[in-house]
Design a protein around this motif. Structure first.
Motif, PDB file in Angstrom:
ATOM      1  N   THR A   1       0.840  -1.193   0.000  1.00 18.45           N
ATOM      2  CA  THR A   1       0.000   0.000   0.000  1.00 18.45           C
ATOM      3  C   THR A   1       0.875   1.243   0.000  1.00 18.45           C
ATOM      4  OG1 THR A   1      -1.880  -1.040   1.123  1.00 18.45           O
ATOM      5  CG2 THR A   1      -1.659   1.330   1.380  1.00 18.45           C
ATOM      6  N   ASP A   2       0.537   2.183  -0.834  1.00 13.58           N
ATOM      7  CA  ASP A   2       1.207   3.486  -0.859  1.00 13.58           C
ATOM      8  C   ASP A   2       0.700   4.292   0.338  1.00 13.58           C
ATOM      9  OD1 ASP A   2       2.055   6.098  -1.272  1.00 13.58           O
ATOM     10  OD2 ASP A   2       1.502   6.134  -3.397  1.00 13.58           O
ATOM     11  N   PRO A   3       1.574   4.700   1.255  1.00  9.78           N
ATOM     12  CA  PRO A   3       1.120   5.422   2.456  1.00  9.78           C
ATOM     13  C   PRO A   3       0.433   6.747   2.158  1.00  9.78           C
ATOM     14  CG  PRO A   3       3.391   4.659   2.717  1.00  9.78           C
ATOM     15  CD  PRO A   3       3.028   4.464   1.273  1.00  9.78           C
ATOM     16  N   THR A   4       0.577   7.268   0.936  1.00 14.68           N
ATOM     17  CA  THR A   4       0.001   8.582   0.618  1.00 14.68           C
ATOM     18  C   THR A   4      -1.467   8.508   0.199  1.00 14.68           C
ATOM     19  OG1 THR A   4       0.676   8.542  -1.727  1.00 14.68           O
ATOM     20  CG2 THR A   4       2.278   9.368  -0.126  1.00 14.68           C
ATOM     21  N   ILE A   5      -2.076   7.313   0.180  1.00 14.32           N
ATOM     22  CA  ILE A   5      -3.464   7.215  -0.291  1.00 14.32           C
ATOM     23  C   ILE A   5      -4.469   7.765   0.715  1.00 14.32           C
ATOM     24  CG2 ILE A   5      -2.940   5.222  -1.745  1.00 14.32           C
ATOM     25  CD1 ILE A   5      -4.360   3.455   0.333  1.00 14.32           C
ATOM     26  N   GLY A   6      -4.031   8.049   1.927  1.00 14.36           N
ATOM     27  CA  GLY A   6      -4.921   8.633   2.924  1.00 14.36           C
ATOM     28  C   GLY A   6      -5.343   7.631   3.982  1.00 14.36           C
ATOM     29  N   ILE A   7      -5.602   8.133   5.177  1.00 10.36           N
ATOM     30  CA  ILE A   7      -5.850   7.274   6.321  1.00 10.36           C
ATOM     31  C   ILE A   7      -7.140   6.469   6.171  1.00 10.36           C
ATOM     32  CG2 ILE A   7      -7.134   8.959   7.712  1.00 10.36           C
ATOM     33  CD1 ILE A   7      -4.347   6.608   8.987  1.00 10.36           C
ATOM     34  N   ALA A   8      -8.166   7.050   5.537  1.00 11.15           N
ATOM     35  CA  ALA A   8      -9.428   6.328   5.394  1.00 11.15           C
ATOM     36  C   ALA A   8      -9.255   5.102   4.507  1.00 11.15           C
ATOM     37  CB  ALA A   8     -10.499   7.255   4.812  1.00 11.15           C
TER      38      ALA A   8
ATOM     39  N   GLU B   1      -9.469   1.159   5.590  1.00 10.18           N
ATOM     40  CA  GLU B   1     -10.385   0.266   4.881  1.00 10.18           C
ATOM     41  C   GLU B   1      -9.671  -1.007   4.432  1.00 10.18           C
ATOM     42  OE1 GLU B   1     -13.265   0.277   0.892  1.00 10.18           O
ATOM     43  OE2 GLU B   1     -12.368   2.151   1.622  1.00 10.18           O
ATOM     44  N   ARG B   2      -8.453  -0.864   3.912  1.00 10.46           N
ATOM     45  CA  ARG B   2      -7.679  -2.035   3.488  1.00 10.46           C
ATOM     46  C   ARG B   2      -7.328  -2.919   4.678  1.00 10.46           C
ATOM     47  NH1 ARG B   2      -3.458  -0.318  -1.341  1.00 10.46           N
ATOM     48  NH2 ARG B   2      -5.018   0.687  -2.704  1.00 10.46           N
ATOM     49  N   TYR B   3      -6.968  -2.284   5.786  1.00  8.87           N
ATOM     50  CA  TYR B   3      -6.628  -3.027   7.008  1.00  8.87           C
ATOM     51  C   TYR B   3      -7.816  -3.850   7.475  1.00  8.87           C
ATOM     52  CZ  TYR B   3      -5.392  -3.636  11.989  1.00  8.87           C
ATOM     53  OH  TYR B   3      -5.144  -4.142  13.237  1.00  8.87           O
ATOM     54  N   GLU B   4      -9.003  -3.255   7.498  1.00 14.24           N
ATOM     55  CA  GLU B   4     -10.199  -3.965   7.956  1.00 14.24           C
ATOM     56  C   GLU B   4     -10.569  -5.091   6.998  1.00 14.24           C
ATOM     57  OE1 GLU B   4     -11.641  -3.651  10.771  1.00 14.24           O
ATOM     58  OE2 GLU B   4     -10.548  -1.878  11.469  1.00 14.24           O
ATOM     59  N   GLU B   5     -10.380  -4.869   5.705  1.00 17.83           N
ATOM     60  CA  GLU B   5     -10.764  -5.877   4.716  1.00 17.83           C
ATOM     61  C   GLU B   5      -9.813  -7.067   4.703  1.00 17.83           C
ATOM     62  OE1 GLU B   5     -11.454  -6.389  -0.134  1.00 17.83           O
ATOM     63  OE2 GLU B   5     -10.999  -4.400   0.706  1.00 17.83           O
TER      64      GLU B   5
ATOM     65  N   VAL C   1      -2.067  -4.213   6.492  1.00 23.67           N
ATOM     66  CA  VAL C   1      -1.730  -3.208   5.492  1.00 23.67           C
ATOM     67  C   VAL C   1      -0.214  -3.062   5.497  1.00 23.67           C
ATOM     68  CG1 VAL C   1      -2.048  -1.239   7.069  1.00 23.67           C
ATOM     69  CG2 VAL C   1      -2.206  -0.893   4.600  1.00 23.67           C
ATOM     70  N   TRP C   2       0.370  -3.177   4.308  1.00 22.29           N
ATOM     71  CA  TRP C   2       1.824  -3.143   4.145  1.00 22.29           C
ATOM     72  C   TRP C   2       2.200  -1.771   3.583  1.00 22.29           C
ATOM     73  CZ3 TRP C   2       4.364  -6.508  -0.258  1.00 22.29           C
ATOM     74  CH2 TRP C   2       5.752  -6.278  -0.299  1.00 22.29           C
ATOM     75  N   LEU C   3       2.675  -0.904   4.462  1.00 21.28           N
ATOM     76  CA  LEU C   3       3.014   0.462   4.087  1.00 21.28           C
ATOM     77  C   LEU C   3       4.429   0.501   3.505  1.00 21.28           C
ATOM     78  CD1 LEU C   3       1.614   2.277   7.252  1.00 21.28           C
ATOM     79  CD2 LEU C   3       0.477   1.975   5.038  1.00 21.28           C
ATOM     80  N   LYS C   4       4.500   0.704   2.192  1.00 23.48           N
ATOM     81  CA  LYS C   4       5.794   0.691   1.522  1.00 23.48           C
ATOM     82  C   LYS C   4       6.565   1.985   1.759  1.00 23.48           C
ATOM     83  CE  LYS C   4       7.659  -1.593  -0.806  1.00 23.48           C
ATOM     84  NZ  LYS C   4       8.739  -2.528  -0.378  1.00 23.48           N
TER      85      LYS C   4
ATOM     86  N   GLN D   1       9.347   7.379  16.696  1.00 26.44           N
ATOM     87  CA  GLN D   1       9.673   8.482  15.799  1.00 26.44           C
ATOM     88  C   GLN D   1       8.411   9.216  15.359  1.00 26.44           C
ATOM     89  OE1 GLN D   1      11.222   6.890  11.853  1.00 26.44           O
ATOM     90  NE2 GLN D   1      11.556   5.143  13.235  1.00 26.44           N
ATOM     91  N   PRO D   2       8.517  10.535  15.155  1.00 29.94           N
ATOM     92  CA  PRO D   2       7.334  11.385  14.983  1.00 29.94           C
ATOM     93  C   PRO D   2       6.367  10.942  13.885  1.00 29.94           C
ATOM     94  CG  PRO D   2       9.254  12.740  15.386  1.00 29.94           C
ATOM     95  CD  PRO D   2       9.752  11.330  15.241  1.00 29.94           C
ATOM     96  N   ARG D   3       6.846  10.548  12.706  1.00 25.97           N
ATOM     97  CA  ARG D   3       5.907  10.201  11.635  1.00 25.97           C
ATOM     98  C   ARG D   3       5.055   8.993  12.015  1.00 25.97           C
ATOM     99  NH1 ARG D   3       6.475   8.323   5.262  1.00 25.97           N
ATOM    100  NH2 ARG D   3       4.302   8.850   4.791  1.00 25.97           N
ATOM    101  N   LEU D   4       5.691   7.996  12.631  1.00 19.83           N
ATOM    102  CA  LEU D   4       4.965   6.797  13.022  1.00 19.83           C
ATOM    103  C   LEU D   4       3.979   7.110  14.143  1.00 19.83           C
ATOM    104  CD1 LEU D   4       4.639   3.791  12.487  1.00 19.83           C
ATOM    105  CD2 LEU D   4       6.557   3.353  14.037  1.00 19.83           C
ATOM    106  N   ALA D   5       4.401   7.916  15.104  1.00 23.51           N
ATOM    107  CA  ALA D   5       3.528   8.270  16.223  1.00 23.51           C
ATOM    108  C   ALA D   5       2.313   9.052  15.741  1.00 23.51           C
ATOM    109  CB  ALA D   5       4.302   9.084  17.258  1.00 23.51           C
ATOM    110  N   ALA D   6       2.528  10.024  14.855  1.00 17.47           N
ATOM    111  CA  ALA D   6       1.422  10.825  14.341  1.00 17.47           C
ATOM    112  C   ALA D   6       0.463   9.966  13.518  1.00 17.47           C
ATOM    113  CB  ALA D   6       1.963  11.981  13.497  1.00 17.47           C
ATOM    114  N   PHE D   7       1.018   9.052  12.728  1.00 13.27           N
ATOM    115  CA  PHE D   7       0.185   8.165  11.922  1.00 13.27           C
ATOM    116  C   PHE D   7      -0.702   7.300  12.814  1.00 13.27           C
ATOM    117  CE2 PHE D   7      -0.662   4.010  10.130  1.00 13.27           C
ATOM    118  CZ  PHE D   7      -1.234   4.326   8.902  1.00 13.27           C
ATOM    119  N   MET D   8      -0.123   6.730  13.886  1.00 11.89           N
ATOM    120  CA  MET D   8      -0.890   5.850  14.759  1.00 11.89           C
ATOM    121  C   MET D   8      -1.983   6.615  15.514  1.00 11.89           C
ATOM    122  SD  MET D   8       0.169   2.932  13.903  1.00 11.89           S
ATOM    123  CE  MET D   8      -1.036   2.138  14.978  1.00 11.89           C
ATOM    124  N   ASP D   9      -1.721   7.867  15.876  1.00 11.98           N
ATOM    125  CA  ASP D   9      -2.776   8.688  16.478  1.00 11.98           C
ATOM    126  C   ASP D   9      -3.966   8.768  15.532  1.00 11.98           C
ATOM    127  OD1 ASP D   9      -1.300   9.199  18.749  1.00 11.98           O
ATOM    128  OD2 ASP D   9      -0.803  11.269  18.220  1.00 11.98           O
ATOM    129  N   GLU D  10      -3.678   9.042  14.259  1.00 10.12           N
ATOM    130  CA  GLU D  10      -4.739   9.181  13.269  1.00 10.12           C
ATOM    131  C   GLU D  10      -5.410   7.836  12.998  1.00 10.12           C
ATOM    132  OE1 GLU D  10      -5.383  11.512   9.008  1.00 10.12           O
ATOM    133  OE2 GLU D  10      -3.359  10.998   9.681  1.00 10.12           O
TER     134      GLU D  10
END
Length: 307
Positions: free
Chosen positions: A35-42, A46-50, A54-57, A122-131
């Motif tokens: 999965t391209d991480p830039t596709i957006g959190i929603a 959705e991919r994670y639930e399905e 989700v494999w964030l490249k 690290q900040p990017r991972l922490a911010a992503f997990m919050d979202e």
């Protein structure tokens, strides 16, 4: 850093786990979908639930990941694991294999270090997990770093993570992070396709069987109703046949982050690196801070802690 990039396998390889060879038939072995991480959190959620994962490249900076890999192996060199004179970032195994007990003692120190904590938080991972978790994310204190020597038969049997986290919420997310490139033949994580549904069914059955157990026994992955060690099975080929599904494999790169459901059944295969490289990875777990936290995971990882 181009000299450190390991060529990824494109063909279905022969993979071994627990003394068994995984079938390469199309209906038994397939590939994970990145999965391209830039596709957006929603879309990511959705991919994670399905799919249960989700494999964030290339989510993390590959150079930073390889630098951290070098830091870890620089310390493990003290146990004789690394070929003398080689670049620690390569993780080139020493001919003698080193001292495993000393290596484990070093790892127990490294997982308690500020450097490791900083890498995991690290900040990017922490911010992503919050979202991703729709609130403030909590990173479990018990965090695991694993190394697997080439030529070793060591492989993690099939399991789903919630078995070891019964003392808290079931809304756990595991992040598995390869610390450096992990081509297919080096034995990264493999996932049983669609098994987050299988894991939920198994969990429901275990809960029913454990109704008469004490509270302490119910949260243990080693209670009398569980399989040995909490594993679903050590026989990966049989599992694919039994559930009529496929094991999904991947060649991972430095910077990749794999997220998976606590119900998703996964395992690893043996490290059969022809370049004699050591596999290195870390697995850490997140949840919303407002959910119940398993108190057993509020301590640093220690060998033999039975989790």
């Amino acid at each position: 850093m181009s000299s450190l990039v390991v060529k990824m396998a494109t063909e279905m390889p022969v993979l071994r786990a627990g003394g068994k060879v995984l079938s390469t038939a199309e209906n038994r072995l397939g590939h994970l979908v990145p999965t391209d991480p830039t596709i957006g959190i929603a879309a990511i959620r959705e991919r994670y639930e399905e799919h249960g994962y989700v494999w964030l490249k290339r989510f993390l900076d590959p150079d930073a990941v390889n630098a951290f890999r070098g830091w870890v192996f620089g310390h493990l060199a003290g146990a004789g694991l690394i070929e003398p004179g080689s670049d620690p970032r390569l993780g080139l195994a020493a001919a003698g294999g080193g001292d495993p007990q000393q290596a484990n003692r070093i790892l127990m120190s490294l997982v308690r270090s500020v450097a490791y904590e900083g890498f995991c938080a690290q900040p990017r991972l922490a911010a992503f997990m919050d979202e991703f978790l729709c609130g403030i994310s909590y990173l479990h204190k018990r965090k695991i770093m694993r190394h697997t020597m080439p030529g070793s038969a060591t492989a993690t049997p099939a399991h789903y993570d919630l078995v070891y986290l019964h003392g808290g919420t079931n809304r756990i997310v595991t992040a598995w992070i390869p610390l450096g490139d992990v081509p297919v033949e080096m034995g990264g994580l493999v996932y049983l396709e669609g098994s987050h549904a299988i894991g939920r069914k198994m969990e429901s059955e275990f809960a029913a069987q454990g109704a008469g157990l004490s509270a302490e026994e119910r949260i243990s992955a080693y209670n009398r109703n569980m399989t040995e060690g909490g594993w679903v099975s050590k026989d990966l080929p049989d599992m694919a046949e039994r559930f009529d599904t496929r094991w999904l494999i991947a060649g991972y790169e430095a910077g990749d982050v794999m997220l998976h459901s606590p119900y998703m059944i996964h395992a690893s295969t043996a490290n059969e690196s022809t370049g004699w490289l050591i596999r290195l990875s870390t697995d850490i777990r997140y949840q919303n801070v407002d959910d119940e936290i398993d108190a057993r995971w509020a301590n640093h990882w220690s060998l033999g802690d039975m989790l």
